[in-house]
Design a protein around this motif. Sequence first.
Motif, PDB file in Angstrom:
ATOM      1  N   VAL A   1      -0.698   6.469  50.901  1.00  0.00           N
ATOM      2  CA  VAL A   1      -1.079   7.180  52.805  1.00  0.00           C
ATOM      3  C   VAL A   1      -0.252   6.597  54.128  1.00  0.00           C
ATOM      4  O   VAL A   1       0.016   6.958  54.111  1.00  0.00           O
ATOM      5  CB  VAL A   1      -2.219   7.910  52.582  1.00  0.00           C
ATOM      6  N   ALA A   2      -1.007   5.174  53.856  1.00  0.00           N
ATOM      7  CA  ALA A   2      -0.833   3.989  54.606  1.00  0.00           C
ATOM      8  C   ALA A   2       0.937   3.686  55.263  1.00  0.00           C
ATOM      9  O   ALA A   2       2.078   3.469  55.862  1.00  0.00           O
ATOM     10  CB  ALA A   2      -1.151   2.652  54.016  1.00  0.00           C
ATOM     11  N   ILE A   3       1.634   3.910  53.473  1.00  0.00           N
ATOM     12  CA  ILE A   3       3.255   3.453  53.671  1.00  0.00           C
ATOM     13  C   ILE A   3       4.182   4.696  54.182  1.00  0.00           C
ATOM     14  O   ILE A   3       4.458   4.874  55.416  1.00  0.00           O
ATOM     15  CB  ILE A   3       3.747   3.538  52.218  1.00  0.00           C
ATOM     16  N   TYR A   4       2.986   6.185  53.994  1.00  0.00           N
ATOM     17  CA  TYR A   4       3.613   7.322  54.215  1.00  0.00           C
ATOM     18  C   TYR A   4       3.713   7.586  55.684  1.00  0.00           C
ATOM     19  O   TYR A   4       4.540   8.243  56.532  1.00  0.00           O
ATOM     20  CB  TYR A   4       2.859   9.076  53.361  1.00  0.00           C
ATOM     21  N   LEU A   5       2.618   6.796  55.831  1.00  0.00           N
ATOM     22  CA  LEU A   5       1.876   7.373  57.420  1.00  0.00           C
ATOM     23  C   LEU A   5       2.771   6.074  58.219  1.00  0.00           C
ATOM     24  O   LEU A   5       2.962   6.499  59.766  1.00  0.00           O
ATOM     25  CB  LEU A   5       0.856   7.114  58.321  1.00  0.00           C
ATOM     26  N   GLY A   6       3.270   5.483  57.853  1.00  0.00           N
ATOM     27  CA  GLY A   6       3.512   4.433  58.716  1.00  0.00           C
ATOM     28  C   GLY A   6       5.045   4.364  58.918  1.00  0.00           C
ATOM     29  O   GLY A   6       5.493   4.377  59.980  1.00  0.00           O
TER      30      GLY A   6
ATOM     31  N   PHE B   1      -4.431   5.710  49.119  1.00  0.00           N
ATOM     32  CA  PHE B   1      -4.725   4.382  50.503  1.00  0.00           C
ATOM     33  C   PHE B   1      -3.557   3.441  50.790  1.00  0.00           C
ATOM     34  O   PHE B   1      -3.102   4.256  51.599  1.00  0.00           O
ATOM     35  CB  PHE B   1      -5.711   3.262  50.279  1.00  0.00           C
ATOM     36  N   LEU B   2      -3.092   3.517  49.203  1.00  0.00           N
ATOM     37  CA  LEU B   2      -1.719   2.562  49.297  1.00  0.00           C
ATOM     38  C   LEU B   2      -0.514   3.794  50.232  1.00  0.00           C
ATOM     39  O   LEU B   2       0.250   3.106  50.805  1.00  0.00           O
ATOM     40  CB  LEU B   2      -1.407   1.825  48.465  1.00  0.00           C
TER      41      LEU B   2
END
Length: 58
Positions: free
Chosen positions: A53-58, A50-51
């Motif tokens: 993907v959140a960093i990748y999309l952010g 989750f972390l």
Amino acid sequence: MRLMQSIIALDPRLFGRGRTFLLDLIEDNGPSQDTIDDLRLFATTFLGGFLFVAIYLG
């Protein structure tokens, strides 16, 4: 050859009846250490993904 018969064919009187359980022999000591380890591994992997993907999309 006897093992190839279905369970119902072993005793026709048991047709339609579920398994019988001896509840006196079952002890509930809570979750085992293996279950706790598996849940901890799942939670760590899930949070890491989750972390990421959140960093990748952010």
